[in-house]
Design a protein around this motif. Structure first.
Motif, mmCIF file in Angstrom:
data_model
loop_
_atom_site.group_PDB
_atom_site.id
_atom_site.type_symbol
_atom_site.label_atom_id
_atom_site.label_comp_id
_atom_site.label_asym_id
_atom_site.label_seq_id
_atom_site.Cartn_x
_atom_site.Cartn_y
_atom_site.Cartn_z
ATOM 1 N N PHE A 143 2.500 8.069 -5.084
ATOM 2 C CA PHE A 143 0.936 8.120 -5.731
ATOM 3 C C PHE A 143 0.504 7.487 -7.443
ATOM 4 C CE2 PHE A 143 -3.376 9.860 -6.822
ATOM 5 C CZ PHE A 143 -3.880 9.250 -6.447
ATOM 6 N N TYR A 178 0.522 3.915 -6.853
ATOM 7 C CA TYR A 178 -0.301 3.927 -5.956
ATOM 8 C C TYR A 178 -1.531 3.233 -7.102
ATOM 9 C CZ TYR A 178 -4.679 3.301 -3.017
ATOM 10 O OH TYR A 178 -5.840 3.236 -1.975
ATOM 11 N N CYS A 183 -8.973 7.382 -2.390
ATOM 12 C CA CYS A 183 -7.355 7.638 -1.437
ATOM 13 C C CYS A 183 -7.923 9.606 -1.863
ATOM 14 C CB CYS A 183 -6.191 7.543 -2.051
ATOM 15 S SG CYS A 183 -4.800 7.299 -1.393
ATOM 16 N N HIS A 212 -0.530 0.730 1.088
ATOM 17 C CA HIS A 212 -0.079 1.219 0.020
ATOM 18 C C HIS A 212 1.457 0.212 -0.500
ATOM 19 C CE1 HIS A 212 2.003 2.965 -3.398
ATOM 20 N NE2 HIS A 212 2.147 4.132 -3.436
ATOM 21 N N ILE A 255 -0.463 4.992 3.212
ATOM 22 C CA ILE A 255 -0.011 5.907 2.678
ATOM 23 C C ILE A 255 0.365 7.168 3.129
ATOM 24 C CG2 ILE A 255 -1.144 7.876 1.848
ATOM 25 C CD1 ILE A 255 -0.933 6.371 -1.174
#
Ligand code: MG
Length: 308
Positions: free
Chosen positions: A183, A186, A198, A255, A264
């Motif tokens: 993440f 991301y 997200c 992603h 993701i």
């Protein structure tokens, strides 16, 4: 308002009912204290907002009726106006002790009664608003601002409760800890605004993956989520969590910098508190789930680890 009048004299009851109707309220009547209690118990269709109670009545007097109604009402406050021909202070004290809010002496003064009904009505209205605000405050205090699911505080409260329940009632209880894979990358790639969006989508998706009323989905930390599954053993938890993983994959949130997929993904660790076990503390239980989550990450992410 819906007003209940308890008065044994037909004449006085009719006068009071007329005053109340003229104020624009609906009114129902009881001829003694017992009838008033029965009507109060039976208020499914129409909630009673205020009671005008005569003190002296056959079968059950106003004081007994008032204290019984107060007991039935519990924390719900409703105004009760007492009417009595007695003017001694000791009698007034007894009426107030039984739960009366206002004490009016008979014979009835129409203006005075109408004024008291209005005043009590205003207080009842304020009380209702206050109750609503308190519910909203409670929700806000337990909700994550971004994702609108339960926050860490609500989670902590609930996990302690569920562990106790599980131990006491000898029912299994599962905990899922999830973490969005890569993440940080991301956020670095798409920016924090996209990151927030997200998180919202993932939260919604986790939530709709666990639909039973007793399940609880919470935001545990930044990109971490926790799911409480009361009454669920590890065999039952596994397909539910697998389905959640599938749903996250199906969201197909691009992603490009993820090392596990083009979109993701999420990893999850699951632990179960079983019937015969000694009661675990919530921190031990969370720690075990976290260890499984770590294994899922180590094992390549986008997967779940469930310990029996
Ligand atoms: Mg009477």
């Amino acid at each position: 308002m819906n007003v209940l009048v308890a008065e044994d004299s037909d004449v006085i009851r009719a006068i009071i009912m007329q005053i109340i109707s003229e104020l624009g309220h609906t009114v129902c009547a009881a001829e003694n204290g017992l009838e008033a209690v029965e009507l109060f118990k039976d208020q499914n269709a129409e909630k009673i907002d205020l009671i005008v109670m005569d003190a002296e009545m056959p079968i059950m007097d106003g004081m007994t009726s008032t204290s019984q109604i107060r007991t039935l009402a519990g924390d719900d406050w409703l105004p009760i106006i007492f009417l009595s021909a007695h003017s001694e202070d000791s009698y007034l004290q007894k009426a107030l002790d039984s739960g009366a809010d206002v004490y009016l002496r008979k014979p009835i003064n129409k203006v005075e009664l109408a004024a008291q009904i209005k005043a009590m009505g205003r207080i009842a209205e304020m009380k209702n608003k206050l109750d609503e605000v308190n519910v909203q405050l409670h929700d806000l205090a337990n909700q994550d601002g971004l994702t609108k699911i339960a926050n860490r505080r609500a989670f902590n409260e609930r996990i302690n409760y569920e562990l106790k329940q599980s131990h006491r009632n000898k029912i299994p209880f599962s905990l899922v800890l999830c973490d969005i894979d890569y993440f940080k990358l991301y956020n670095d790639t798409y920016g924090h605004l996209a990151g927030d969006n997200c998180l919202k989508k993932v939260a919604k998706t986790i939530e709709r993956s666990f639909r039973r009323e007793t399940d609880m989905v919470a935001r545990y930390g930044g990109e971490e989520f926790a799911v409480l599954l009361p009454g669920t053993n590890s065999d039952e938890a596994r397909p539910l969590v697998e389905n959640m993983l599938k749903n996250i994959n199906a969201l197909d949130i691009p992603h490009s910098s993820s090392e596990v997929a083009k979109h993701i993904t999420i990893s999850a660790g699951v632990v179960t508190h079983n019937d015969e076990e000694n009661e675990k503390t919530s921190s031990t239980f969370i720690h075990l789930a976290d260890k499984n989550l770590y294994k899922a990450k180590e094992g390549g992410r986008n997967q779940i680890i469930v310990s029996a």
